[in-house]
Design a protein around this motif. Structure first.
Motif, mmCIF file in Angstrom:
data_model
loop_
_atom_site.group_PDB
_atom_site.id
_atom_site.type_symbol
_atom_site.label_atom_id
_atom_site.label_comp_id
_atom_site.label_asym_id
_atom_site.label_seq_id
_atom_site.Cartn_x
_atom_site.Cartn_y
_atom_site.Cartn_z
ATOM 1 N N ARG A 134 -2.538 -32.136 -46.795
ATOM 2 C CA ARG A 134 -1.729 -31.022 -46.293
ATOM 3 C C ARG A 134 -0.291 -31.443 -45.988
ATOM 4 O O ARG A 134 0.477 -30.667 -45.418
ATOM 5 N N GLU A 135 0.054 -32.655 -46.408
ATOM 6 C CA GLU A 135 1.426 -33.123 -46.227
ATOM 7 C C GLU A 135 2.224 -32.927 -47.519
ATOM 8 O O GLU A 135 1.677 -33.053 -48.612
ATOM 9 N N VAL A 136 3.486 -32.623 -47.376
ATOM 10 C CA VAL A 136 4.363 -32.283 -48.502
ATOM 11 C C VAL A 136 5.619 -33.155 -48.431
ATOM 12 O O VAL A 136 6.171 -33.366 -47.337
ATOM 13 N N VAL A 137 6.066 -33.659 -49.575
ATOM 14 C CA VAL A 137 7.257 -34.513 -49.597
ATOM 15 C C VAL A 137 8.342 -33.932 -50.499
ATOM 16 O O VAL A 137 8.064 -33.248 -51.482
ATOM 17 N N PHE A 163 2.267 -37.723 -60.349
ATOM 18 C CA PHE A 163 1.992 -36.656 -59.395
ATOM 19 C C PHE A 163 1.222 -35.478 -59.984
ATOM 20 O O PHE A 163 0.550 -34.755 -59.247
ATOM 21 N N GLY A 164 1.307 -35.273 -61.293
ATOM 22 C CA GLY A 164 0.502 -34.259 -61.973
ATOM 23 C C GLY A 164 0.475 -32.910 -61.286
ATOM 24 O O GLY A 164 1.514 -32.291 -61.037
ATOM 25 N N PRO A 165 -0.730 -32.417 -60.938
ATOM 26 C CA PRO A 165 -0.854 -31.073 -60.366
ATOM 27 C C PRO A 165 -0.281 -30.917 -58.965
ATOM 28 O O PRO A 165 -0.229 -29.796 -58.451
ATOM 29 N N LYS A 166 0.155 -31.992 -58.346
ATOM 30 C CA LYS A 166 0.784 -31.882 -57.017
ATOM 31 C C LYS A 166 2.199 -31.327 -57.110
ATOM 32 O O LYS A 166 2.784 -30.929 -56.090
ATOM 33 N N LEU A 167 2.796 -31.303 -58.304
ATOM 34 C CA LEU A 167 4.199 -30.921 -58.469
ATOM 35 C C LEU A 167 4.392 -29.411 -58.338
ATOM 36 O O LEU A 167 3.739 -28.623 -59.033
ATOM 37 N N CYS A 168 5.303 -29.028 -57.486
ATOM 38 C CA CYS A 168 5.617 -27.610 -57.285
ATOM 39 C C CYS A 168 6.768 -27.210 -58.199
ATOM 40 O O CYS A 168 7.845 -27.810 -58.146
ATOM 41 N N SER A 169 6.557 -26.203 -59.005
ATOM 42 C CA SER A 169 7.603 -25.711 -59.901
ATOM 43 C C SER A 169 8.671 -24.944 -59.128
ATOM 44 O O SER A 169 8.444 -24.475 -58.009
ATOM 45 N N THR A 170 9.837 -24.834 -59.738
ATOM 46 C CA THR A 170 10.942 -24.138 -59.091
ATOM 47 C C THR A 170 10.616 -22.656 -58.917
ATOM 48 O O THR A 170 9.951 -22.034 -59.758
ATOM 49 N N MET A 171 11.093 -22.109 -57.841
ATOM 50 C CA MET A 171 10.925 -20.702 -57.500
ATOM 51 C C MET A 171 11.894 -20.393 -56.372
ATOM 52 O O MET A 171 12.577 -21.309 -55.877
ATOM 53 N N PRO A 172 12.041 -19.152 -55.957
ATOM 54 C CA PRO A 172 12.959 -18.870 -54.840
ATOM 55 C C PRO A 172 12.603 -19.707 -53.614
ATOM 56 O O PRO A 172 11.442 -19.778 -53.210
ATOM 57 N N VAL A 173 13.607 -20.357 -53.049
ATOM 58 C CA VAL A 173 13.373 -21.272 -51.936
ATOM 59 C C VAL A 173 12.657 -20.570 -50.785
ATOM 60 O O VAL A 173 11.767 -21.148 -50.136
ATOM 61 N N TRP A 182 -0.143 -25.207 -49.734
ATOM 62 C CA TRP A 182 -1.547 -25.603 -49.535
ATOM 63 C C TRP A 182 -2.476 -24.798 -50.444
ATOM 64 O O TRP A 182 -3.397 -25.360 -51.042
ATOM 65 N N SER A 183 -2.227 -23.501 -50.541
ATOM 66 C CA SER A 183 -3.115 -22.656 -51.354
ATOM 67 C C SER A 183 -3.034 -23.024 -52.837
ATOM 68 O O SER A 183 -3.997 -22.848 -53.583
ATOM 69 N N SER A 184 -1.880 -23.566 -53.255
ATOM 70 C CA SER A 184 -1.700 -23.969 -54.650
ATOM 71 C C SER A 184 -1.952 -25.455 -54.883
ATOM 72 O O SER A 184 -1.842 -25.930 -56.016
ATOM 73 N N LYS A 185 -2.241 -26.175 -53.783
ATOM 74 C CA LYS A 185 -2.473 -27.627 -53.830
ATOM 75 C C LYS A 185 -1.247 -28.396 -54.322
ATOM 76 O O LYS A 185 -1.352 -29.430 -54.976
ATOM 77 N N TYR A 186 -0.066 -27.863 -53.978
ATOM 78 C CA TYR A 186 1.184 -28.555 -54.269
ATOM 79 C C TYR A 186 1.574 -29.433 -53.087
ATOM 80 O O TYR A 186 1.452 -29.021 -51.930
ATOM 81 N N GLN A 187 2.058 -30.628 -53.382
ATOM 82 C CA GLN A 187 2.484 -31.536 -52.314
ATOM 83 C C GLN A 187 3.830 -32.206 -52.582
ATOM 84 O O GLN A 187 4.328 -32.922 -51.716
ATOM 85 N N VAL A 188 4.415 -31.972 -53.753
ATOM 86 C CA VAL A 188 5.621 -32.707 -54.138
ATOM 87 C C VAL A 188 6.679 -31.761 -54.695
ATOM 88 O O VAL A 188 6.408 -30.998 -55.632
ATOM 89 N N LEU A 189 7.872 -31.820 -54.112
ATOM 90 C CA LEU A 189 9.035 -31.141 -54.661
ATOM 91 C C LEU A 189 10.009 -32.225 -55.108
ATOM 92 O O LEU A 189 10.454 -33.038 -54.291
ATOM 93 N N ILE A 190 10.312 -32.246 -56.399
ATOM 94 C CA ILE A 190 11.239 -33.241 -56.945
ATOM 95 C C ILE A 190 12.574 -32.581 -57.243
ATOM 96 O O ILE A 190 12.642 -31.597 -57.986
#
Length: 318
Positions: A134-137, A163-173, A182-190
């Motif tokens: 549940r931590e995000v970087v 990071f594979g499926p942990k990567l969050c795609s761009t979208m409105p901030v 958490w619901s999308s299982k994203y943990q990484v914003l690059i």
């Protein structure tokens, strides 16, 4: 804070009250580290391409001694990636470079002198995330040196593989909340400060995370700059980094040959900087990400995390 108490923020995002996890992540106070990777620097490697010719000439004359002196001022952190994560750091300031003549064609961290391979650092972060789901970087690749397009593509592919499926795609901030992640299982914003960012859905352009830099060794001027730039923060469309750091001048380096950055500049100015940090408030027009050197000093991460309690108080009033 005592050594044994340093690591109790490993799950702070996952432990936030529900009302804060529904807020945009750009409204929350998030602790970060400056030149996050610089806890390990290779004094045997050549001086990096980020340095002016005068510095290269100096180390060419003084060789090992010169590079050891550089290390005292290039290292801005003492804790490893894992220790920073356990302390609560969630934003990482990353500067990378290829190394001329490197047989493995690897990409390295760089701040004056070369650090570890980027792959090793990212693997350490990914290992932490596997255990703290549940931590995000925020991974901010904001400086690239000696990087042809093929180097960028190689680095981007590596990040995708790690990071594979942990990567969050761009979208409105404003749509990015902890609940959503958490619901999308994203943990990484690059965040990737290069035109190639626009070619990959999981790379956030550098413009979405401005980080104004005071470029001063004067703590009074730094605080004035932080006040001014906080007031200029865009209300929508970006995250925001407050760099609560001082930048040494040549005279600081000469006077502090023994103490280095930590003993000669950071520790002396920290009380004033931390007084400013602790007086801040997160939110749409407040602070978001705050970075520091040597984040173990004065329990920096906890001080930033605790600012989020002000958002709870605001909600209870409204």
């Amino acid at each position: 804070m005592a050594e044994e108490g340093r690591f109790y923020n490993a799950d702070w995002m996952g432990s936030l009250p529900a009302s804060l996890t529904k807020m945009p992540l750009s409204f929350l106070a998030v602790p970060g580290s400056h030149d996050s990777f610089s806890y390990w620097i290779d004094v045997n490697a050549p001086v990096g391409p980020d340095q002016p010719q005068a510095v290269k000439q100096f180390t060419g004359v003084f060789r090992s001694l010169g590079r050891k002196m550089m290390k005292k001022w290039s290292a801005t952190q003492s804790l490893t990636f894992n220790e920073q994560l356990e302390a609560g750091i969630r934003y990482f300031d990353l500067r990378v470079s290829s190394m001329e003549g490197d047989p493995g064609n690897d990409i390295y961290f760089l701040h004056g002198l070369y650090g570890m391979k980027v792959q090793e650092g990212m693997a350490a972060i990914n290992s932490f995330l596997n255990e703290h789901t549940r931590e995000v970087v925020f991974l901010d690749f904001n400086h690239h040196y000696a990087m042809a397009d093929e180097c960028h593509i190689r680095l981007i592919k590596m990040l995708q593989e790690i990071f594979g499926p942990k990567l969050c795609s761009t979208m409105p901030v404003e749509s990015i909340t902890l609940q959503y992640l958490w619901s999308s299982k994203y943990q990484v914003l690059i965040f990737y400060h290069h035109p190639l960012a626009h070619s990959y859905s999981f790379l956030w352009p550098g413009a979405t995370i401005p980080a104004p830099w005071a470029n001063t060794a004067d703590v009074t001027k730094l605080v004035q700059f932080l006040e001014a730039t906080r007031g200029e923060r865009p209300r929508n469309g970006t995250f925001h980094v407050t760099q609560a750091i001082l930048t040494p001048r040549f005279k600081n380096v000469v006077r502090g040959l023994v103490g280095g950055l930590k003993g000669s500049l950071v520790e002396r100015s920290l009380p004033v900087i931390m007084e400013w940090v602790k007086s801040q408030k997160p939110g749409a027009s407040g602070v978001n990400i705050i970075t520091s050197d040597f984040i173990e000093l004065d329990d920096f991460a906890t001080s930033v995390i605790n600012l989020n309690n002000l958002l709870l108080e605001e909600n209870s009033i409204t």
